[in-house]
Scaffold this active site. Structure first.
Site, PDB file in Angstrom:
ATOM      1  N   ASP A 184       4.741   8.125  10.203  1.00  0.00           N
ATOM      2  CA  ASP A 184       3.982   7.249   9.311  1.00  0.00           C
ATOM      3  C   ASP A 184       2.508   7.641   9.259  1.00  0.00           C
ATOM      4  O   ASP A 184       1.852   7.494   8.224  1.00  0.00           O
ATOM      5  CB  ASP A 184       4.111   5.799   9.776  1.00  0.00           C
ATOM      6  CG  ASP A 184       5.537   5.277   9.644  1.00  0.00           C
ATOM      7  OD1 ASP A 184       6.321   5.909   8.916  1.00  0.00           O
ATOM      8  OD2 ASP A 184       5.860   4.268  10.282  1.00  0.00           O
ATOM      9  N   GLY A 185       1.974   8.137  10.368  1.00  0.00           N
ATOM     10  CA  GLY A 185       0.579   8.543  10.382  1.00  0.00           C
ATOM     11  C   GLY A 185       0.283   9.682   9.423  1.00  0.00           C
ATOM     12  O   GLY A 185      -0.834   9.779   8.892  1.00  0.00           O
ATOM     13  N   ASN A 239      -2.764   0.840   4.957  1.00  0.00           N
ATOM     14  CA  ASN A 239      -2.182  -0.139   5.871  1.00  0.00           C
ATOM     15  C   ASN A 239      -3.072  -1.363   6.066  1.00  0.00           C
ATOM     16  O   ASN A 239      -2.737  -2.449   5.619  1.00  0.00           O
ATOM     17  CB  ASN A 239      -1.894   0.505   7.227  1.00  0.00           C
ATOM     18  CG  ASN A 239      -0.426   0.843   7.410  1.00  0.00           C
ATOM     19  OD1 ASN A 239       0.382   0.638   6.514  1.00  0.00           O
ATOM     20  ND2 ASN A 239      -0.084   1.378   8.557  1.00  0.00           N
ATOM     21  N   ASP A 260     -10.127 -12.079  19.144  1.00  0.00           N
ATOM     22  CA  ASP A 260     -10.267 -10.636  19.321  1.00  0.00           C
ATOM     23  C   ASP A 260     -10.570  -9.926  18.013  1.00  0.00           C
ATOM     24  O   ASP A 260     -10.982  -8.760  18.022  1.00  0.00           O
ATOM     25  CB  ASP A 260      -8.987 -10.054  19.926  1.00  0.00           C
ATOM     26  CG  ASP A 260      -8.908 -10.312  21.431  1.00  0.00           C
ATOM     27  OD1 ASP A 260      -9.884 -10.816  21.993  1.00  0.00           O
ATOM     28  OD2 ASP A 260      -7.854 -10.000  22.025  1.00  0.00           O
ATOM     29  N   ALA A 277       3.095  -3.304  10.179  1.00  0.00           N
ATOM     30  CA  ALA A 277       2.445  -2.486  11.200  1.00  0.00           C
ATOM     31  C   ALA A 277       1.722  -3.384  12.201  1.00  0.00           C
ATOM     32  O   ALA A 277       2.342  -4.201  12.863  1.00  0.00           O
ATOM     33  CB  ALA A 277       1.492  -1.490  10.526  1.00  0.00           C
ATOM     34  N   TYR A 278       0.416  -3.261  12.288  1.00  0.00           N
ATOM     35  CA  TYR A 278      -0.365  -4.042  13.252  1.00  0.00           C
ATOM     36  C   TYR A 278      -0.216  -5.545  12.997  1.00  0.00           C
ATOM     37  O   TYR A 278      -0.136  -6.347  13.927  1.00  0.00           O
ATOM     38  CB  TYR A 278      -1.824  -3.610  13.159  1.00  0.00           C
ATOM     39  CG  TYR A 278      -2.721  -4.070  14.298  1.00  0.00           C
ATOM     40  CD1 TYR A 278      -2.246  -4.852  15.340  1.00  0.00           C
ATOM     41  CD2 TYR A 278      -4.068  -3.698  14.327  1.00  0.00           C
ATOM     42  CE1 TYR A 278      -3.070  -5.252  16.371  1.00  0.00           C
ATOM     43  CE2 TYR A 278      -4.906  -4.094  15.348  1.00  0.00           C
ATOM     44  CZ  TYR A 278      -4.399  -4.881  16.369  1.00  0.00           C
ATOM     45  OH  TYR A 278      -5.216  -5.283  17.393  1.00  0.00           O
TER      46      TYR A 278
END
Length: 446
Positions: free
Chosen positions: A186-187, A286, A316, A328-329
């Site tokens: 994916d990167g 993303n 955070d 993703a994240y």
């Protein structure tokens, strides 16, 4: 005087509108929507604002897709939606998203994951097939060809001489590439997106990495699959990107000027606006992540939506993601997963110091602005698809909106099947041991 519903029929519109280019209000006039010719496959659905809907419910057309029928924009006998060509929002049937070529493709960009020896042979096989069999012009990044295994391979030398090379941040290849092939995970796809600040060529991604959520193709039958793409026989999913503008104060220059004119009076606002600010733009596939960085304190940032303060994030950090980035994240931080065809932006807090702060989804096209709160104890840090990480101080701002330039990702089957296949294979979505059925004799077992 009452207005009849027929007065808003598309038949009375100017027929020349099909060849008109509209400007998106989100882009503030610096990007344009071009009206392309109709794609092969199923007929395109109507735009919510580019053309009025018919006044009769008999014109509903239900698609076999994620979306319902195209909405009618006349309400009752007298009300209708104000037609504004500068605010265009499409609800498109994913089944109609097919690739077509105005001219046969001649150039291809091959992006290989670096520092991975297992990809050297697939890279060689693909490049030899493209150059010798299809007679295509192959673009490769210079640092890929610096691999010792490629340099010392004498059999690959004649093919390597035919390559066109480029370097990131130095060479502009935006108007030279017909389509892209990614070898990696994916990167690799995220990196391909970062190379194109404007229109992105179609991307064909092979799963040769670790996760492969965005890479639907296997490399075993790459010849036939690449041939189908070259012939225009492929489905597309348009992955929306975020247009991000970071405005930062030029503090060193500001200090020099202030020291130079301190005895002459105050600095004019126009001088401060022109000299002390610098803006950088990014295209993000993303997510944009704002976090507290190395500080031990909570981050404290204000989030504005179309100029209105909607909340202050204490925790955070915060994630602003596309539907593609929702898996993703954002998914790891507890957000929902959104199909890439849904026009939306997701805002997800990272470990908020609040029990009621839940992720939210806002419409694509709104403008988000993130700034440090005036009473924040420390600075924040921002990254774009995990890259270009930089510090955000008081007075800096991050503006985020949906980009007019999506990433057209070539599908293995279609946008719906590929997405659910990735959920099952990569994230093991809803995978569990099945419940046993009752005994055949009808007796319940406890």
């Amino acid at each position: 005087m009452e207005v009849e519903p027929e007065a808003f029929s598309p038949a009375e519109e100017d027929t020349s509108s099909e060849s008109t280019c509209y400007q998106c209000s989100t882009c503030r006039g610096d990007e344009e929507w071009s009206c392309a010719s109709s794609m092969r496959g199923r007929a395109k659905t109507r735009s919510l604002s580019a053309s009025p809907a018919l006044g009769s419910t008999r014109e509903f057309r239900r698609t076999r897709s994620l979306h319902g029928p195209c909405p009618v924009t006349t309400f009752g006998p007298k009300a209708c939606m104000l037609q504004n060509p500068k605010t265009i929002m499409h609800i498109q049937d994913p089944a109609s998203q097919r690739l077509t070529w105005n001219k046969p493709p001649k150039s291809v960009l091959v992006i290989k994951k670096i520092r991975d020896a297992s990809l050297l042979q697939p890279f060689k096989d693909l490049c030899m097939y493209l150059t010798e069999v299809n007679s295509m012009i192959v673009y490769v990044e210079k640092k890929v060809l610096e691999d010792p295994a490629i340099i010392n391979d004498d059999s690959f030398g004649p093919v390597k001489k035919k390559f066109c090379t480029f370097s990131e941040d130095y060479d502009d290849i935006s108007n030279q590439i017909d389509f892209i092939i990614c070898l990696g995970g994916d990167g690799t796809l995220l990196y391909a997106s970062s190379l194109f600040p404007g229109s992105v060529p179609p991307v064909m991604a092979f799963h040769l990495g670790s996760l492969g959520f965005l890479t639907p193709f296997n490399f075993e039958n790459f010849q036939s699959q690449v041939t189908q793409v070259i012939e225009g026989n492929a489905a597309l999913v348009l992955r929306s990107r975020l247009k991000v503008k970071v405005v930062k104060e030029h503090r060193e220059k500001k200090a020099m000027i202030q020291n130079g004119i301190e005895g002459n009076g105050l600095i004019s606002p126009s001088l401060e606006k022109d000299v002390f600010k610098q803006a950088i733009q990014y295209q993000v596939l993303n997510e944009v992540v704002v976090d507290r960085g190395p500080s031990s304190y909570l981050s404290n940032v204000d989030v504005f939506l179309d100029g209105h303060l909607i909340t202050t994030v204490q925790g955070d950090g915060v994630i602003v993601s596309t539907p593609t980035g929702s898996t993703a994240y954002a998914a790891a931080a507890g957000a929902s997963m959104i199909h890439p065809n849904v026009p939306a932006i997701m805002i997800t807090p990272i470990c908020p110091h609040s029990l009621s702060f839940r992720p939210i989804v806002v419409p694509a096209g709104v403008e988000l602005k993130i700034m440090l709160s005036p009473d924040a104890r420390n600075t924040a840090w921002v990254s774009f698809d995990g890259r270009k990480r930089q510090e955000i101080c008081h007075g800096d701002s991050i503006s985020i909106t949906t980009s007019c330039y999506p990433l057209p990702s070539i599908c293995f089957q279609d946008p719906v099947s590929d997405w659910f296949e990735s959920l099952a294979e990569c994230l093991h979505w809803n995978v569990r041991k099945k419940q046993n059925n009752f005994a055949i004799d009808g007796e319940e077992e406890f």
